[in-house]
Design a protein around this motif. Structure first.
Motif, mmCIF file in Angstrom:
data_model
loop_
_atom_site.group_PDB
_atom_site.id
_atom_site.type_symbol
_atom_site.label_atom_id
_atom_site.label_comp_id
_atom_site.label_asym_id
_atom_site.label_seq_id
_atom_site.Cartn_x
_atom_site.Cartn_y
_atom_site.Cartn_z
ATOM 1 N N GLY A 120 0.723 -0.857 -0.090
ATOM 2 C CA GLY A 120 -0.186 0.372 -0.119
ATOM 3 C C GLY A 120 0.650 1.141 0.177
ATOM 4 N N LEU A 121 1.898 1.145 -0.103
ATOM 5 C CA LEU A 121 2.947 2.395 0.330
ATOM 6 C C LEU A 121 4.420 2.215 -1.494
ATOM 7 N N GLU A 170 1.168 7.128 -0.082
ATOM 8 C CA GLU A 170 -0.020 5.884 0.480
ATOM 9 C C GLU A 170 -0.866 5.589 -0.719
ATOM 10 N N SER A 171 -1.104 6.262 -2.106
ATOM 11 C CA SER A 171 -1.783 5.350 -3.013
ATOM 12 C C SER A 171 -0.820 6.350 -4.615
ATOM 13 N N GLU A 174 -1.512 9.824 -5.186
ATOM 14 C CA GLU A 174 -1.009 10.758 -4.373
ATOM 15 C C GLU A 174 0.802 10.621 -5.592
ATOM 16 N N TRP A 195 7.029 0.282 -2.263
ATOM 17 C CA TRP A 195 8.187 0.664 -1.545
ATOM 18 C C TRP A 195 8.434 -0.362 -1.284
#
Length: 196
Positions: A120-121, A170-171, A174, A195
């Motif tokens: 999710g990162l 986070e997305s 972004e 990540w």
């Protein structure tokens, strides 16, 4: 020799003698036939023209009624209701079948399971350099755009590399938003990855 002009008859001029001769002629009583025939022909033609257009009127009805040989009972014809000139025509019926086919159509999409579980990162890498000074230079350019970057040292089979990384985000959306900011600032080498 003396001439006596007082007792002498005056000579008549040539013009006066012609006019006197013309006045002495008898007037002819010829009837002008050609102009009268022309007038009669025009009046007759105009009368025929009026007679020809008398039978036709603006709405196509003839004023001459045909003779009927058999007596038929007269039926009353009710006039059709007057249509509103501003009324819309009736809606046409659709002849297409693809609308029904699209409503009932099901689409199946195969998503391959790659086995990667997303944390999710996301991170955005904008450069990778052999020298740390070059990486710090890009980090400073990014700082002037109002974002904070990190310089990460990584060792691999190719040697030592210094990567300029932004994140974590986070997305991915972004991360894309920040990548567009970098492109507006003149840095077009940024890539978004998970990540790690």
């Amino acid at each position: 020799m003396s001439r006596d002009y007082a007792n002498r008859k005056p000579k008549s001029s040539g013009k006066g003698s012609r006019s006197s001769r013309a006045s002495k002629k008898k007037p002819t009583n010829r009837f002008p036939i050609i102009p009268w025939l022309l007038v009669i022909g025009l009046v007759t033609g105009f009368g025929y023209f009026l007679w020809a257009i008398n039978g036709s009127s603006g709405n196509g009805e003839s004023s001459v009624k045909p003779k009927t040989t058999t007596a038929q009972p007269e039926t009353k014809v009710t006039p059709a209701p007057k249509k509103d000139p501003n009324a819309l025509p009736p809606k046409p019926q659709e002849e297409w079948t693809y609308l029904e086919e699209l409503e009932n159509k099901k689409v199946e999409v195969d998503v391959p399971n790659s086995g990667v579980v997303s944390s999710g990162l996301y991170q955005m890498q904008c450069g990778s350099f052999r020298k740390e000074s070059q990486a710090n230079e890009m980090k400073a350019r990014i700082a002037f755009m109002g974002m904070e970057a990190m310089v990460k040292r990584s060792e691999g089979s190719n040697g030592v590399w210094y990567r300029v990384v932004l994140g974590p985000f986070e997305s991915k959306r972004e991360g894309e938003r920040n990548r567009h900011k970098m492109q507006n600032g003149g840095i077009n080498t940024c890539k978004i990855w998970l990540w790690n």
